[in-house]
Design a protein around this motif. Structure first.
Motif, mmCIF file in Angstrom:
data_model
loop_
_atom_site.group_PDB
_atom_site.id
_atom_site.type_symbol
_atom_site.label_atom_id
_atom_site.label_comp_id
_atom_site.label_asym_id
_atom_site.label_seq_id
_atom_site.Cartn_x
_atom_site.Cartn_y
_atom_site.Cartn_z
ATOM 1 N N THR A 133 18.448 16.854 -17.593
ATOM 2 C CA THR A 133 18.078 15.686 -18.396
ATOM 3 C C THR A 133 19.263 15.310 -19.272
ATOM 4 N N LEU A 134 19.760 14.080 -19.139
ATOM 5 C CA LEU A 134 20.936 13.640 -19.871
ATOM 6 C C LEU A 134 20.588 12.907 -21.158
ATOM 7 N N PHE A 135 19.538 12.068 -21.107
ATOM 8 C CA PHE A 135 19.180 11.241 -22.255
ATOM 9 C C PHE A 135 17.711 10.866 -22.124
ATOM 10 N N GLN A 136 16.993 10.918 -23.236
ATOM 11 C CA GLN A 136 15.591 10.517 -23.179
ATOM 12 C C GLN A 136 15.160 9.902 -24.501
ATOM 13 N N VAL A 137 14.280 8.912 -24.385
ATOM 14 C CA VAL A 137 13.656 8.292 -25.544
ATOM 15 C C VAL A 137 12.161 8.422 -25.330
ATOM 16 N N LEU A 138 11.481 9.041 -26.284
ATOM 17 C CA LEU A 138 10.036 9.231 -26.174
ATOM 18 C C LEU A 138 9.302 8.048 -26.793
ATOM 19 N N ASN A 183 24.410 15.964 -24.342
ATOM 20 C CA ASN A 183 25.763 16.382 -24.646
ATOM 21 C C ASN A 183 26.293 15.541 -25.804
ATOM 22 N N THR A 184 27.570 15.340 -25.870
ATOM 23 C CA THR A 184 28.196 14.573 -26.934
ATOM 24 C C THR A 184 27.755 13.120 -26.884
ATOM 25 N N LEU A 185 27.341 12.593 -28.019
ATOM 26 C CA LEU A 185 27.025 11.178 -28.139
ATOM 27 C C LEU A 185 28.265 10.501 -28.710
ATOM 28 N N LYS A 186 28.898 9.667 -27.924
ATOM 29 C CA LYS A 186 30.169 9.062 -28.317
ATOM 30 C C LYS A 186 29.926 7.651 -28.841
ATOM 31 N N VAL A 187 30.442 7.382 -30.042
ATOM 32 C CA VAL A 187 30.404 6.047 -30.623
ATOM 33 C C VAL A 187 31.853 5.581 -30.685
ATOM 34 N N ASP A 188 32.173 4.504 -29.985
ATOM 35 C CA ASP A 188 33.561 4.077 -29.850
ATOM 36 C C ASP A 188 33.719 2.620 -30.266
ATOM 37 N N ASN A 189 34.759 2.344 -31.041
ATOM 38 C CA ASN A 189 35.054 0.989 -31.468
ATOM 39 C C ASN A 189 36.544 0.922 -31.739
ATOM 40 N N ASP A 190 37.189 -0.180 -31.429
ATOM 41 C CA ASP A 190 38.633 -0.295 -31.608
ATOM 42 C C ASP A 190 39.082 -0.278 -33.064
#
Length: 185
Positions: A83-88, A97-104
């Motif tokens: 299971t990689l990602f779930q919303v109940l 795993n790592t939740l990546k938030v990326d912005n320039d």
């Protein structure tokens, strides 16, 4: 005469009654009355792509679940062993795993309740974590590139009844003249 208009329906039968399972409407909408299952075997490519060509339109809307016992969204690897990602249905979200938030310019991860929030941010100068109190006032800010701020006592070591040291910081009426007093035990 005019051109023929209409919809195209796929029917299934159960006993003596026929029910449509899939509707291709004249408007271009597709409606499925039963579970919609798409299977593909495409190495190095996406199995399914949903695309809205309008720059002012929305992407994907998923509805489902009403409690922590039901999934609103479930993402797994190809054979469902991970299971990689779930919303109940109650909003709980789990990321494997790592939740990546990326912005320039500045990437911000915000935890919010109503108008109150705390956040972690990363920009070209470094990282900063900011905590606000229930009134929206700055409680603490830990920064890699500027002054760290703690607007309450700072306890070091131990919790509850354990032994700890409390750093106390005081300032005079002039905020530029801050003094360090010492440690309580």
């Amino acid at each position: 005469g005019g051109a023929a208009h209409g919809s195209f329906k796929f029917y299934t039968s159960s006993g003596d009654s026929a029910n449509y399972s899939l509707l291709l409407a004249e408007s271009g909408d597709i409606s499925a009355q039963k579970r919609f299952y798409v299977l593909g075997n495409h190495s190095g490519n996406f199995g399914t792509e949903l695309y809205n060509a309008s720059s002012t339109g929305h992407g994907l809307k998923v509805r489902g679940g009403s409690s922590s016992s039901h999934y609103a969204l479930f993402v797994s690897n190809y054979n469902q062993t991970n299971t990689l990602f779930q919303v109940l249905g109650d909003g709980q979200t789990t990321c494997k795993n790592t939740l990546k938030v990326d912005n320039d310019t500045e990437a911000i991860f915000r935890v919010q309740r109503g108008s109150r929030y705390s956040e972690a941010a990363q920009n070209s100068s470094g990282g900063v974590i900011t905590f606000y109190d229930s009134s929206g006032n700055l409680g603490a800010q830990i920064s890699a590139y500027s002054t760290n701020v703690f607007n309450n006592d700072v306890k070091i070591g131990g919790a509850g009844t354990g032994i700890y040291r409390k750093l106390r910081f005081y300032s005079t009426n002039n905020n530029d003249d801050q003094k360090w007093i010492g440690m309580d035990g």
